[in-house]
Design a protein around this motif. Sequence first.
Motif, short mmCIF file in Angstrom:
data_model
loop_
_atom_site.label_atom_id
_atom_site.label_comp_id
_atom_site.label_asym_id
_atom_site.label_seq_id
_atom_site.Cartn_x
_atom_site.Cartn_y
_atom_site.Cartn_z
N UNK A 1 5.17 -3.43 -12.04
CA UNK A 1 3.83 -5.00 -12.35
C UNK A 1 3.84 -5.37 -11.54
N UNK A 2 4.59 -6.86 -10.45
CA UNK A 2 3.95 -7.27 -9.53
C UNK A 2 3.69 -6.12 -8.23
N UNK A 3 3.88 -5.12 -8.16
CA UNK A 3 3.82 -4.36 -7.18
C UNK A 3 2.28 -4.41 -7.42
N UNK A 4 2.29 -3.40 -8.44
CA UNK A 4 0.55 -3.60 -8.63
C UNK A 4 -0.16 -4.41 -8.72
N UNK A 5 0.35 -5.67 -9.12
CA UNK A 5 -0.78 -6.28 -8.65
C UNK A 5 -1.02 -7.18 -7.12
N UNK A 6 0.28 -6.48 -6.17
CA UNK A 6 -0.09 -7.20 -5.19
C UNK A 6 -0.60 -6.15 -3.92
N UNK A 7 -0.33 -5.21 -4.84
CA UNK A 7 -1.31 -3.85 -3.68
C UNK A 7 -2.62 -3.98 -4.18
N UNK A 8 -3.36 -4.36 -5.79
CA UNK A 8 -4.48 -3.92 -5.72
C UNK A 8 -5.16 -5.09 -6.51
N UNK A 9 -5.15 -6.67 -6.40
CA UNK A 9 -5.79 -7.66 -7.03
C UNK A 9 -6.16 -7.97 -6.03
N UNK A 10 -7.44 -8.53 -5.87
CA UNK A 10 -8.74 -9.53 -5.40
C UNK A 10 -8.30 -10.92 -4.92
N UNK A 11 -7.46 -11.78 -6.51
CA UNK A 11 -6.95 -12.52 -5.77
C UNK A 11 -5.57 -12.86 -4.04
#
Length: 170
Positions: A1-11
């Motif tokens: 989950x953290x990896x997904x946020x790190x790789x996809x989140x605009x903020x």
Amino acid sequence: MFNKVLRENNIVAALLTIIRVYLGYTWFMAGIHKLTGPGFDANGYLQGAVGKASGEHPAVQGWWAAFLDTIAIPNSGLFTFLVMWGEILVGAALILGIFTTFAALMGITMNFAFLLSGTTSTNPQMVILTIFILVAGYNAGKYGLDRYVIPFLRKNVDKKIHHKTAEAYR
């Protein structure tokens, strides 16, 4: 989950841009200082690193000192050039956000070379920050030139590869 946020989140991409530009500025200024300062020569640094491999508590491992002694010191002119221009190019690429992942990989390689040579300074902090850039991949350069360059390369390189592959099977 953290990896997904790190790789996809605009903020997160915006926060990574701040980290990326900070790292880029640090690298760029270090390289510019070597380029414009009073005659940077890596030979003294390399000799000092080899000297740290002896004693009761050596700061440099024997295998690394052997590499420095047999390869780096005899080619210190090349290593002077590589360090100075490597820092400038890594810094510029990180600031501009172009080929961000590759630039971060080259930067962290230099950080580890400096750490292995017994220099702490800001290198551990830079390694930690660079790990975030590397794990984030494309998202770290999203607000930079990678936003335009990477899709262009993917489109055009894929076309050429598929075209040549199709021709090879005709």
